[in-house]
Write a protein that holds these residues in place. Structure first.
Motif, PDB file in Angstrom:
ATOM      1  N   THR A 193       0.848  -1.188   0.000  1.00 13.51           N
ATOM      2  CA  THR A 193       0.000   0.000   0.000  1.00 13.51           C
ATOM      3  C   THR A 193       0.887   1.244   0.000  1.00 13.51           C
ATOM      4  O   THR A 193       2.099   1.161   0.246  1.00 13.51           O
ATOM      5  N   ILE A 194       0.273   2.383  -0.266  1.00 17.49           N
ATOM      6  CA  ILE A 194       1.018   3.648  -0.220  1.00 17.49           C
ATOM      7  C   ILE A 194       1.626   3.852   1.160  1.00 17.49           C
ATOM      8  O   ILE A 194       2.802   4.220   1.295  1.00 17.49           O
ATOM      9  N   GLU A 195       0.820   3.611   2.191  1.00 22.89           N
ATOM     10  CA  GLU A 195       1.295   3.782   3.567  1.00 22.89           C
ATOM     11  C   GLU A 195       2.501   2.903   3.853  1.00 22.89           C
ATOM     12  O   GLU A 195       3.527   3.371   4.382  1.00 22.89           O
ATOM     13  N   THR A 196       2.410   1.638   3.486  1.00 19.62           N
ATOM     14  CA  THR A 196       3.514   0.707   3.733  1.00 19.62           C
ATOM     15  C   THR A 196       4.768   1.129   2.983  1.00 19.62           C
ATOM     16  O   THR A 196       5.886   1.109   3.533  1.00 19.62           O
ATOM     17  N   ALA A 197       4.606   1.519   1.722  1.00 23.14           N
ATOM     18  CA  ALA A 197       5.765   1.919   0.913  1.00 23.14           C
ATOM     19  C   ALA A 197       6.447   3.153   1.506  1.00 23.14           C
ATOM     20  O   ALA A 197       7.688   3.225   1.564  1.00 23.14           O
ATOM     21  N   LEU A 198       5.662   4.134   1.967  1.00 25.44           N
ATOM     22  CA  LEU A 198       6.238   5.343   2.552  1.00 25.44           C
ATOM     23  C   LEU A 198       6.967   5.035   3.857  1.00 25.44           C
ATOM     24  O   LEU A 198       8.067   5.556   4.105  1.00 25.44           O
ATOM     25  N   VAL A 199       6.360   4.207   4.701  1.00 29.16           N
ATOM     26  CA  VAL A 199       7.007   3.840   5.962  1.00 29.16           C
ATOM     27  C   VAL A 199       8.315   3.100   5.688  1.00 29.16           C
ATOM     28  O   VAL A 199       9.347   3.360   6.334  1.00 29.16           O
ATOM     29  N   ASN A 200       8.300   2.201   4.714  1.00 28.01           N
ATOM     30  CA  ASN A 200       9.525   1.463   4.367  1.00 28.01           C
ATOM     31  C   ASN A 200      10.625   2.409   3.888  1.00 28.01           C
ATOM     32  O   ASN A 200      11.803   2.239   4.257  1.00 28.01           O
ATOM     33  N   LEU A 201      10.259   3.394   3.076  1.00 27.85           N
ATOM     34  CA  LEU A 201      11.248   4.366   2.596  1.00 27.85           C
ATOM     35  C   LEU A 201      11.829   5.156   3.767  1.00 27.85           C
ATOM     36  O   LEU A 201      13.045   5.370   3.856  1.00 27.85           O
ATOM     37  N   ILE A 218      -5.081   9.165  -1.651  1.00 33.18           N
ATOM     38  CA  ILE A 218      -3.630   9.284  -1.527  1.00 33.18           C
ATOM     39  C   ILE A 218      -3.250  10.184  -0.349  1.00 33.18           C
ATOM     40  O   ILE A 218      -2.407   9.802   0.480  1.00 33.18           O
ATOM     41  N   PRO A 219      -3.837  11.387  -0.206  1.00 31.07           N
ATOM     42  CA  PRO A 219      -3.503  12.201   0.971  1.00 31.07           C
ATOM     43  C   PRO A 219      -3.787  11.493   2.300  1.00 31.07           C
ATOM     44  O   PRO A 219      -3.022  11.633   3.260  1.00 31.07           O
ATOM     45  N   ALA A 220      -4.876  10.715   2.356  1.00 34.83           N
ATOM     46  CA  ALA A 220      -5.190   9.989   3.586  1.00 34.83           C
ATOM     47  C   ALA A 220      -4.122   8.944   3.889  1.00 34.83           C
ATOM     48  O   ALA A 220      -3.717   8.762   5.055  1.00 34.83           O
ATOM     49  N   ALA A 221      -3.645   8.257   2.846  1.00 35.55           N
ATOM     50  CA  ALA A 221      -2.590   7.258   3.041  1.00 35.55           C
ATOM     51  C   ALA A 221      -1.296   7.922   3.499  1.00 35.55           C
ATOM     52  O   ALA A 221      -0.564   7.378   4.342  1.00 35.55           O
ATOM     53  N   VAL A 222      -1.003   9.090   2.949  1.00 36.66           N
ATOM     54  CA  VAL A 222       0.195   9.832   3.361  1.00 36.66           C
ATOM     55  C   VAL A 222       0.100  10.210   4.838  1.00 36.66           C
ATOM     56  O   VAL A 222       1.078  10.073   5.601  1.00 36.66           O
ATOM     57  N   GLU A 223      -1.058  10.666   5.270  1.00 33.40           N
ATOM     58  CA  GLU A 223      -1.229  11.040   6.676  1.00 33.40           C
ATOM     59  C   GLU A 223      -1.077   9.834   7.601  1.00 33.40           C
ATOM     60  O   GLU A 223      -0.519   9.949   8.697  1.00 33.40           O
ATOM     61  N   ARG A 224      -1.567   8.688   7.171  1.00 23.98           N
ATOM     62  CA  ARG A 224      -1.392   7.484   7.991  1.00 23.98           C
ATOM     63  C   ARG A 224       0.086   7.125   8.118  1.00 23.98           C
ATOM     64  O   ARG A 224       0.554   6.714   9.192  1.00 23.98           O
ATOM     65  N   ALA A 225       0.808   7.277   7.014  1.00 18.53           N
ATOM     66  CA  ALA A 225       2.248   6.991   7.065  1.00 18.53           C
ATOM     67  C   ALA A 225       2.965   7.972   7.989  1.00 18.53           C
ATOM     68  O   ALA A 225       3.859   7.591   8.758  1.00 18.53           O
ATOM     69  N   LYS A 226       2.554   9.222   7.955  1.00 15.05           N
ATOM     70  CA  LYS A 226       3.184  10.235   8.810  1.00 15.05           C
ATOM     71  C   LYS A 226       2.892   9.997  10.285  1.00 15.05           C
ATOM     72  O   LYS A 226       3.700  10.369  11.153  1.00 15.05           O
ATOM     73  N   SER A 227       1.766   9.372  10.572  1.00 15.17           N
ATOM     74  CA  SER A 227       1.465   9.062  11.973  1.00 15.17           C
ATOM     75  C   SER A 227       2.419   8.018  12.521  1.00 15.17           C
ATOM     76  O   SER A 227       2.641   7.931  13.736  1.00 15.17           O
ATOM     77  N   VAL A 228       2.997   7.216  11.634  1.00 17.66           N
ATOM     78  CA  VAL A 228       3.984   6.199  12.031  1.00 17.66           C
ATOM     79  C   VAL A 228       5.392   6.761  11.953  1.00 17.66           C
ATOM     80  O   VAL A 228       6.245   6.488  12.820  1.00 17.66           O
ATOM     81  N   GLN A 229       5.639   7.570  10.917  1.00 14.96           N
ATOM     82  CA  GLN A 229       6.947   8.181  10.689  1.00 14.96           C
ATOM     83  C   GLN A 229       6.755   9.695  10.556  1.00 14.96           C
ATOM     84  O   GLN A 229       6.633  10.221   9.450  1.00 14.96           O
ATOM     85  N   PRO A 230       6.713  10.419  11.697  1.00  7.18           N
ATOM     86  CA  PRO A 230       6.388  11.857  11.661  1.00  7.18           C
ATOM     87  C   PRO A 230       7.363  12.713  10.868  1.00  7.18           C
ATOM     88  O   PRO A 230       7.015  13.828  10.467  1.00  7.18           O
TER      89      PRO A 230
END
Length: 280
Positions: A48-56, A81-93
């Motif tokens: 997912t977008i969230e997973t890919a961003l967190v991995n990066l 997409i913006p919602a997925a980005v926000e979820r990733a940021k909640s894990v990796q601020p």
């Protein structure tokens, strides 16, 4: 400074569509090197977008330029997409994500769509050319493209459909620009879902207008359910209106898996310019 690029696809259960998207990612990765490039999906596929961003981010790559492999800015680009980005940021601020514009009415897409339109007028227009799967090994090479008679030919551009009025208007704008470029006498826009006119409705409208030839052009990047739906509708239209010469143009990415296909150059040009990165 950009640390990495994330190419985002819609996601599909169709193996051909998946292969086309991944091939596009390989081509874009080569064009942006040495910048790292990874992929993420909005739905149906992993990562997912969230997973890919967190991995990066966990690799120390925190300044991310997100490239949506989408045609227009509708619900996916504006909400999912913006919602997925926000979820990733909640894990990796410490993530910083900038999203490029969807492909829209980029000149390279207009040119590629025009080539698909003209290619549909070849006497031998194979399923492979339309993006429906591999052609038989016995299929001969396509014959030379025949001249278009603007007075007898209509274009019907088929979009996915959306509840977003701006996305629908942009699809109509694309159809108008394409119709002008190829010299079609009539230009119609229909949609597979949500928006009007529907796919069956717009085919009926075009048939009733008296054109001898109608080119139905599914405005899609990759193979999938939407293409299958369009193909079935065109087949039905051929039976219902046998006096009309029905042609179905290829999707934009129909030859991404071929050597020296038309799609690669045009799609990479559009993606790079949306990213504001020069081809290296």
């Amino acid at each position: 400074m950009t640390d990495a690029i994330l190419l985002v696809g819609h996601g599909t259960r169709n193996p051909q569509g998946t292969a086309q998207f991944l091939r596009l990612s390989e081509l874009l990765r080569a064009s942006v090197a040495p910048l790292p490039l990874e992929v993420g999906f909005i739905e149906l596929q992993e990562p997912t977008i969230e997973t890919a961003l967190v991995n990066l981010s966990q690799r120390g790559l925190r300044q991310i330029l997100l490239s949506p492999a989408l045609l227009f800015a509708a619900g996916h680009a504006k909400q999912d997409i913006p919602a997925a980005v926000e979820r990733a940021k909640s894990v990796q601020p410490d993530l910083q994500v900038t999203m490029a514009e969807p492909l829209g009415c980029h000149k390279a897409l207009i040119e590629l769509a025009a080539l698909r339109f003209l290619g549909s007028l070849s006497p031998i227009h194979r399923a492979e050319d339309r993006g429906e799967g591999p052609a038989s090994q016995q299929d001969p090479a396509p014959s030379p493209i025949q001249p278009v008679d603007p007075a007898k030919t209509a274009l019907v551009l088929i979009g996915r459909g959306s509840s977003d009025p701006a996305a629908i208007e942009h699809c109509r704008e694309f159809a108008a620009l394409l119709g002008e470029k190829v010299g079609a006498a009539g230009v119609y826009t229909g949609f597979i879902a949500v928006a009007k006119p529907s796919l069956p409705e717009v085919l009926e409208q075009a048939a009733a207008a008296g054109f001898e030839r109608i080119v139905v052009q599914p405005h899609l990047l990759f193979s999938g359910e939407m293409l299958e739906t369009t193909t079935a509708a065109v087949s039905h239209a051929r039976q219902t209106h046998p006096r009309v010469e029905w042609r179905q143009a290829g999707i934009l990415g129909s030859d991404l898996l071929a050597t020296n296909g038309l799609a690669a150059q045009h799609l990479i040009q559009a993606l790079l310019e949306r990213l504001e990165i020069d081809d290296r």
